[in-house]
Design a protein around this motif. Structure first.
Motif, PDB file in Angstrom:
ATOM      1  N   UNK A 186       0.824  -1.205   0.000  1.00  0.00           N
ATOM      2  CA  UNK A 186       0.000   0.000   0.000  1.00  0.00           C
ATOM      3  C   UNK A 186       0.858   1.255   0.000  1.00  0.00           C
ATOM      4  N   UNK A 187       1.927   1.232   0.765  1.00  0.00           N
ATOM      5  CA  UNK A 187       2.847   2.381   0.780  1.00  0.00           C
ATOM      6  C   UNK A 187       3.454   2.613  -0.603  1.00  0.00           C
ATOM      7  N   UNK A 188       3.820   1.525  -1.275  1.00  0.00           N
ATOM      8  CA  UNK A 188       4.393   1.649  -2.625  1.00  0.00           C
ATOM      9  C   UNK A 188       3.351   2.212  -3.596  1.00  0.00           C
ATOM     10  N   UNK A 189       2.110   1.776  -3.461  1.00  0.00           N
ATOM     11  CA  UNK A 189       1.047   2.315  -4.322  1.00  0.00           C
ATOM     12  C   UNK A 189       0.867   3.811  -4.078  1.00  0.00           C
ATOM     13  N   UNK A 190       0.977   4.215  -2.842  1.00  0.00           N
ATOM     14  CA  UNK A 190       0.806   5.636  -2.512  1.00  0.00           C
ATOM     15  C   UNK A 190       1.912   6.500  -3.123  1.00  0.00           C
ATOM     16  N   UNK A 191       3.052   5.910  -3.421  1.00  0.00           N
ATOM     17  CA  UNK A 191       4.183   6.673  -3.967  1.00  0.00           C
ATOM     18  C   UNK A 191       4.116   6.869  -5.483  1.00  0.00           C
ATOM     19  N   UNK A 192       3.218   6.165  -6.167  1.00  0.00           N
ATOM     20  CA  UNK A 192       3.131   6.335  -7.618  1.00  0.00           C
ATOM     21  C   UNK A 192       1.964   7.254  -7.959  1.00  0.00           C
ATOM     22  N   UNK A 193       2.105   7.961  -9.052  1.00  0.00           N
ATOM     23  CA  UNK A 193       1.004   8.774  -9.569  1.00  0.00           C
ATOM     24  C   UNK A 193       0.035   7.832 -10.277  1.00  0.00           C
ATOM     25  N   UNK A 194      -1.197   7.801  -9.810  1.00  0.00           N
ATOM     26  CA  UNK A 194      -2.175   6.859 -10.349  1.00  0.00           C
ATOM     27  C   UNK A 194      -2.372   7.019 -11.854  1.00  0.00           C
ATOM     28  N   UNK A 195      -2.252   8.234 -12.342  1.00  0.00           N
ATOM     29  CA  UNK A 195      -2.518   8.485 -13.759  1.00  0.00           C
ATOM     30  C   UNK A 195      -1.260   8.445 -14.636  1.00  0.00           C
ATOM     31  N   UNK A 196      -0.180   7.880 -14.104  1.00  0.00           N
ATOM     32  CA  UNK A 196       1.063   7.775 -14.874  1.00  0.00           C
ATOM     33  C   UNK A 196       1.220   6.372 -15.450  1.00  0.00           C
ATOM     34  N   UNK A 197       2.134   6.235 -16.405  1.00  0.00           N
ATOM     35  CA  UNK A 197       2.435   4.909 -16.956  1.00  0.00           C
ATOM     36  C   UNK A 197       2.980   3.999 -15.864  1.00  0.00           C
ATOM     37  N   UNK A 198       3.829   4.558 -15.002  1.00  0.00           N
ATOM     38  CA  UNK A 198       4.370   3.786 -13.877  1.00  0.00           C
ATOM     39  C   UNK A 198       3.239   3.323 -12.954  1.00  0.00           C
TER      40      UNK A 198
END
Length: 158
Positions: free
Chosen positions: A109-121
């Motif tokens: 969950x912490x890793x998910x919080x670090x990515x921009x949801x609307x990015x390719x990553x």
């Protein structure tokens, strides 16, 4: 188990493990499927919102409070002897639910919080996140449910 306080603690543990199992059941049976059916940016953003919202006194009180009850029931089952069902219920919750959450779900969950949801990553991360998160959620749902059953057996056999 004729001791009133022990019965009360066990009943609270039944309620806590049952509530937590219900939350995890919902995620395993339909929430994650619903989120996975959305476009990745929307699914990831929705799960990020869930991960922020779950950190509230009500859920954390039940989740962590049940862990504290489980610790108390481990001690009482050892000190009083003969509390195999209590011990099994407490260990099942502590290992299969509480510790598993800390070791597997919190880092994900912490890793998910670090990515921009609307990015390719974010989209790539989300694609791998859903199946792994859900598989481990099945485990903690079953552990919570098993713990609840063990606590009920302890009450019935008292």
């Amino acid at each position: 188990m004729t001791d009133g306080p022990l019965v009360a603690l066990t009943l609270l543990a039944v309620l806590g493990t049952g509530l937590v199992a219900g939350v995890f059941f919902a995620f395993s049976s339909f929430v994650m499927r619903a989120l996975a059916s959305l476009p990745p940016a929307q699914g990831a953003a929705a799960m990020q919102s869930v991960n922020r919202t779950v950190l509230n006194p009500v859920f954390l009180g039940v989740f962590a409070g049940t862990a504290l009850l489980s610790v108390a029931l481990v001690v009482l089952s050892i000190v009083r002897g003969g509390g195999a069902w209590l011990l099994a219920g407490a260990v099942s919750y502590l290992a299969g639910t509480f510790i598993l959450t800390r070791m597997v779900h919190v880092p994900r969950n912490d890793a998910l919080m670090r990515v921009a949801a609307d990015s390719a990553e974010g989209a790539e991360f989300w694609t791998g996140y859903v199946p792994a998160w859900t598989r481990w959620n099945h485990v903690r749902m079953l552990a919570s449910l098993t713990s609840c059953a063990f606590f009920v057996i302890a009450l019935v056999n008292s």
